[in-house]
Design an enzyme around this catalytic site. Structure first.
Site, PDB file in Angstrom:
ATOM      1  N   ASP A  84      -2.005   2.145   6.320  1.00 15.41           N
ATOM      2  CA  ASP A  84      -1.346   2.440   5.053  1.00 15.41           C
ATOM      3  C   ASP A  84       0.001   3.130   5.330  1.00 15.41           C
ATOM      4  O   ASP A  84       0.053   4.096   6.100  1.00 15.41           O
ATOM      5  CB  ASP A  84      -2.285   3.380   4.256  1.00 15.41           C
ATOM      6  CG  ASP A  84      -1.832   3.577   2.818  1.00 15.41           C
ATOM      7  OD1 ASP A  84      -1.127   2.711   2.283  1.00 15.41           O
ATOM      8  OD2 ASP A  84      -2.215   4.619   2.229  1.00 15.41           O
ATOM      9  N   GLU A 135       6.974  -3.206   1.826  1.00 17.68           N
ATOM     10  CA  GLU A 135       7.275  -2.411   0.630  1.00 17.68           C
ATOM     11  C   GLU A 135       8.759  -2.445   0.285  1.00 17.68           C
ATOM     12  O   GLU A 135       9.627  -2.342   1.142  1.00 17.68           O
ATOM     13  CB  GLU A 135       6.826  -0.953   0.824  1.00 17.68           C
ATOM     14  CG  GLU A 135       7.173  -0.107  -0.401  1.00 17.68           C
ATOM     15  CD  GLU A 135       6.577   1.287  -0.394  1.00 17.68           C
ATOM     16  OE1 GLU A 135       5.505   1.487   0.193  1.00 17.68           O
ATOM     17  OE2 GLU A 135       7.204   2.174  -0.993  1.00 17.68           O
TER      18      GLU A 135
HETATM   19  P1  13P Z   1      -3.505   7.707  -4.786  1.00 15.89           P
HETATM   20  O1  13P Z   1      -3.806   8.788  -3.818  1.00 15.89           O
HETATM   21  O2  13P Z   1      -2.633   8.148  -5.890  1.00 15.89           O
HETATM   22  O3  13P Z   1      -4.771   7.052  -5.287  1.00 15.89           O
HETATM   23  O4  13P Z   1      -2.672   6.586  -4.023  1.00 15.89           O
HETATM   24  C1  13P Z   1      -3.242   5.883  -2.971  1.00 15.89           C
HETATM   25  C2  13P Z   1      -2.271   4.995  -2.281  1.00 15.89           C
HETATM   26  O5  13P Z   1      -1.399   4.428  -2.892  1.00 15.89           O
HETATM   27  C3  13P Z   1      -2.399   4.805  -0.838  1.00 15.89           C
HETATM   28  O6  13P Z   1      -1.309   4.160  -0.293  1.00 15.89           O
END
Ligand code: 13P
Length: 287
Positions: A84, A135
């Site tokens: 991520d 992104e």
């Molecule tokens: P939240 O923590 O707001 O749920 O976002 C999660 C996210 O976008 C991980 O990349």
């Protein structure tokens, strides 16, 4: 076995539902998310931020744990292990560690550099059979030290990046990581609509899934969102259930201090949150 997120997201986009990305932090988190997916017969993407990867002692530990857990728990639904908000270096570390999917977050670079680096990673991921998220336009708020201003993406830049051959595209549409402030303006469906019109079949990713009202989630899915990321909401559920256990003095009764007992309500709470989101996103029985 871990799979790339490509097939599950293409199916989701065509079927007008979204696959959830749930961020993991430790063994309990991973187990809870995997069991929820299996019980819902839903595909799942396990998200790992660079900070969480470091916390779990490194991406190799994470990949080994997830792969073994899928096998030992006899998980049969599709599972993707995804980096991520990866840095350029982080992406290569995860490719080497055996992740099945990565996100390269080049949104803080000038668009030319974002395109250049994304292009290179498209090639590497294609060779490895991995999926790649790119992104454009930063997601607001802070997640694990990654801070974004939260501007809406330029649809033309989105098209430029989508055309590079990425698997999925995260575009800022007024979404924020963490809890939404009381004065939040909501998602910009105008921007989302414009992006979807230019990017066609590209599965779009909605970050900051925590706290977005149900009607907005449904509208976003109808406008091409096929992956929704949730992190903070599982953390809040875990913390509330753990707090309740301790405040009720259960850790002081019998062997209530045993970590397997102490962490159980929190893990159950994560599982319940994941299931609730899978219902909302429409991914139940889509494995
Ligand atoms: P939240 O923590 O707001 O749920 O976002 C999660 C996210 O976008 C991980 O990349």
């Amino acid at each position: 076995m871990l799979v790339s997120a490509k097939e599950m997201l293409e199916k989701a986009k065509a079927g007008k539902y979204a696959v959830g990305q749930f961020n993991i932090n430790n063994l309990e988190w991973t187990k809870a998310a995997l069991l929820a997916a299996q019980e819902c017969n839903s595909p799942i993407i396990l998200g790992v931020s660079e900070g969480a990867g470091k916390y779990m002692t490194g991406f190799k530990t994470v990949a080994a744990m997830v792969k073994a857990m899928v096998e030992e728990l006899k998980i049969t639904v599709p599972v993707a292990l995804h980096l991520d908000h990866g840095t350029y270096e982080g992406c290569y570390k995860c490719i080497e560690a055996g992740f099945s999917s990565i996100m390269f977050d080049g949104s803080h670079y000038p668009i030319e550099e974002n395109v250049e680096k994304t292009k290179e990673l498209v090639k590497v991921c294609a060779e490895k059979g991995m999926s790649l998220e790119a992104e454009v336009g930063s997601i607001g708020g802070e997640e694990d030290g990654v801070v974004g201003a939260g501007e809406c993406a330029d649809p033309n830049e989105c098209k430029m990046v989508a055309d590079l051959g990425v698997t999925m595209l995260a575009a800022g549409i007024g979404n924020i990581h963490g809890k939404y402030p009381a004065n939040w303006q909501g998602l910009s469906f105008e921007t989302l609509d414009a992006i979807q019109k230019l990017t066609g079949d590209m599965p779009l990713v909605l970050h900051g899934g925590t706290g977005i009202p149900e009607d907005m989630i449904k509208k976003a899915i109808s406008l091409g969102v096929a992956k929704i990321n949730v992190n903070t909401e599982c953390q809040l559920s875990f913390a509330a259930a753990t707090r309740k256990y301790v405040e009720e003095g259960k850790d002081l009764q019998g062997k209530g201090f045993d970590p397997r007992k102490l962490l159980a309500p929190g893990a159950e709470a994560i599982k319940a949150t994941v299931k609730e989101k899978m219902e909302l996103f429409g991914s139940v029985n889509r494995a």
